[in-house]
Design a protein around this motif. Structure first.
Motif, PDB file in Angstrom:
ATOM      1  N   LEU A 196      55.262   4.832  96.867  1.00 13.87           N
ATOM      2  CA  LEU A 196      56.309   4.423  97.963  1.00 13.87           C
ATOM      3  C   LEU A 196      55.582   4.026  99.432  1.00 13.87           C
ATOM      4  CD1 LEU A 196      59.609   6.313  97.791  1.00 13.87           C
ATOM      5  CD2 LEU A 196      59.291   3.934  97.365  1.00 13.87           C
ATOM      6  N   ARG A 197      54.697   4.951  99.549  1.00 10.16           N
ATOM      7  CA  ARG A 197      53.887   4.849 100.700  1.00 10.16           C
ATOM      8  C   ARG A 197      52.965   3.615 100.672  1.00 10.16           C
ATOM      9  NH1 ARG A 197      52.195   9.516 100.944  1.00 10.16           N
ATOM     10  NH2 ARG A 197      50.052   9.372  99.823  1.00 10.16           N
ATOM     11  N   TRP A 198      52.286   3.352  99.575  1.00  8.78           N
ATOM     12  CA  TRP A 198      51.537   2.156  99.560  1.00  8.78           C
ATOM     13  C   TRP A 198      52.163   0.816  99.319  1.00  8.78           C
ATOM     14  CZ3 TRP A 198      51.556  -0.650  94.532  1.00  8.78           C
ATOM     15  CH2 TRP A 198      50.521  -1.865  94.616  1.00  8.78           C
ATOM     16  N   ALA A 199      53.449   0.870  98.605  1.00  8.54           N
ATOM     17  CA  ALA A 199      54.356  -0.331  98.697  1.00  8.54           C
ATOM     18  C   ALA A 199      54.710  -0.701  99.866  1.00  8.54           C
ATOM     19  CB  ALA A 199      55.334  -0.056  97.690  1.00  8.54           C
ATOM     20  N   PHE A 200      55.336   0.152 100.846  1.00  4.25           N
ATOM     21  CA  PHE A 200      55.685  -0.035 101.952  1.00  4.25           C
ATOM     22  C   PHE A 200      54.654  -0.400 103.268  1.00  4.25           C
ATOM     23  CE2 PHE A 200      59.403   2.477 101.009  1.00  4.25           C
ATOM     24  CZ  PHE A 200      60.387   1.498 100.990  1.00  4.25           C
ATOM     25  N   VAL A 201      53.542   0.094 103.030  1.00  4.66           N
ATOM     26  CA  VAL A 201      52.178  -0.428 103.762  1.00  4.66           C
ATOM     27  C   VAL A 201      51.616  -1.759 103.578  1.00  4.66           C
ATOM     28  CG1 VAL A 201      49.767   0.290 104.494  1.00  4.66           C
ATOM     29  CG2 VAL A 201      51.651   2.103 104.452  1.00  4.66           C
ATOM     30  N   GLU A 202      51.705  -1.853 102.168  1.00  5.63           N
ATOM     31  CA  GLU A 202      51.206  -3.152 101.644  1.00  5.63           C
ATOM     32  C   GLU A 202      52.022  -4.288 102.074  1.00  5.63           C
ATOM     33  OE1 GLU A 202      48.245  -4.190 100.140  1.00  5.63           O
ATOM     34  OE2 GLU A 202      47.413  -2.163 101.130  1.00  5.63           O
ATOM     35  N   ALA A 203      53.399  -4.057 102.289  1.00  9.71           N
ATOM     36  CA  ALA A 203      54.349  -4.859 102.455  1.00  9.71           C
ATOM     37  C   ALA A 203      54.459  -5.537 103.934  1.00  9.71           C
ATOM     38  CB  ALA A 203      55.775  -4.586 102.102  1.00  9.71           C
ATOM     39  N   ILE A 259      58.998  -7.753 100.911  1.00  6.29           N
ATOM     40  CA  ILE A 259      59.267  -7.071  99.467  1.00  6.29           C
ATOM     41  C   ILE A 259      59.569  -8.195  98.524  1.00  6.29           C
ATOM     42  CG2 ILE A 259      60.656  -5.477  98.254  1.00  6.29           C
ATOM     43  CD1 ILE A 259      58.990  -4.166 100.795  1.00  6.29           C
ATOM     44  N   GLY A 260      58.342  -8.117  97.505  1.00  3.12           N
ATOM     45  CA  GLY A 260      58.795  -9.370  96.325  1.00  3.12           C
ATOM     46  C   GLY A 260      59.251  -8.518  94.992  1.00  3.12           C
TER      47      GLY A 260
END
Length: 357
Positions: A282-289, A228-229
């Motif tokens: 949110l889903r995109w952020a966590f998967v990309e992280a 998480i940046g």
């Protein structure tokens, strides 16, 4: 139960106008009609029904405008989840008046499936974040269009592609010297100039976002989580808005759409792919992280490699769910992330086990 209001107002909101239905406590329609979407017209229509009134509208495109106007007029405003208002979504006969009437009836009976209305601060931050995401997507489109041109000259660009990124400083210098046709040279130069303009807009958007979250303690806490940046921390905080509205990590996971679809029949339960509903950002952020998280955290990497035996996609979703669980705990407890053993978090481990089956 909601407070015993005297007036129940259903609002079917559209781009240029809205249809309003005002009912009393017995369900009798006191007024119904189409209203132009501006503050004055809305206030005039509801002038006699301001005292002890509440209103409901669906969370459709640009709902914030009407929501704020109603909030200034009525004692309470309820935001309805459009996909869950089945009385409207599944209706065979749909008109503006019927939709507004159904909403008013549901509001009077306290049966409105509510959607979360973010705070004004969170709304503003979401707008700023979406601006940056728009420019990033636009830049990707322009780059892809440029690559299409470059592919017409395979012998010249084969060596360039080994650089990894055709659009970094070195790549741009090489692209400027390509021997291409006149029209392709025009397109390449225009594309590169456009990318430079977009880069400038992205930096401006990032400066705006940074200024808006300069004193945000949640962002600082979220940045301690592996993967998480700066940008994802701000995006996650803005989309969650208030962690106290979720009773547990499962509720947050359902909101983000990081839960498996479930089919139950004849006493048997089947789990499928993750649901399509939920907060896509949110889903995109966590998967990309997941990728940077497993690259920087040994425990997460070990779990990911073990789960990959059942499929890469399942492993990514499981680790994304674990990052979400960690996020919930950090925001709830207001303390930074601390690396622990793989199985120290029973809830997250159970989640990973279930999603990996």
């Amino acid at each position: 139960m909601t407070a015993p209001y005297d007036y129940h107002i259903g609002v079917d909101y559209h781009k240029t106008y809205s249809h309003l239905v005002v009912q009393d406590s017995a369900g009798k329609t006191l007024r119904s009609g189409r209203v132009k979407n501006d503050r004055q017209s809305l206030g005039s229509f509801l002038e006699r029904y301001r005292e002890n009134s509440h209103a409901v509208m669906e969370a459709t495109r640009n709902w914030m405008v009407m929501y704020d106007w109603l909030d200034d007029i009525c004692d309470d405003v309820v935001l309805a989840h459009p996909l869950k208002v089945k009385a409207i979504a599944d209706a065979k006969i749909k008109t503006d008046k019927i939709d507004a009437t159904v909403l008013a009836h549901l509001l009077r009976a306290d049966l409105v499936p509510e959607a979360w209305a973010p705070t004004e601060k969170a709304r503003d931050l979401r707008v700023a974040l979406r601006e940056r995401m728009f420019y990033v997507r636009l830049r990707t489109m322009v780059k892809n269009r440029g690559v299409t041109v470059f592919d017409r000259y395979p012998e010249q660009t084969a060596q360039l592609k080994k650089l990894g990124d055709l659009f970094n400083k070195t790549g741009l210098q090489q692209l400027a010297t390509l021997n291409v046709s006149a029209i392709d040279r025009i397109q390449i130069d225009r594309g590169l100039e456009f990318i430079g303009d977009i880069d400038g807009r992205i930096k401006q958007a990032e400066a705006t976002i940074k200024a808006m979250t300069k004193t945000n303690g949640n962002v600082k806490l979220l940045k301690t989580i592996p993967g998480i940046g700066e940008f994802f921390a701000r995006l996650i905080d803005a989309e969650i808005d208030d962690i106290d509205r979720f009773r547990n990590p499962k509720k947050l996971a359902a909101y983000a759409g990081l839960v498996p679809s479930t089919y139950s029949s004849g006493g048997k339960i089947f789990h499928g792919k993750i649901i399509k509903q939920g907060n896509k950002w949110l889903r995109w952020a966590f998967v990309e992280a997941v990728a940077p998280a497993v690259a920087s955290d040994l425990q997460l990497r070990a779990q990911y490699e073990h789960l990959k035996l059942n499929g890469t996609n399942k492993a990514r979703v499981a680790i994304a769910r674990k990052l979400l669980t960690i996020t919930f705990q950090i925001l709830r407890d207001q303390r930074p992330y601390e690396r622990r053993g793989v199985d120290s978090d029973e809830g997250a481990s159970a989640t990973i086990s279930r999603l990996s089956r």
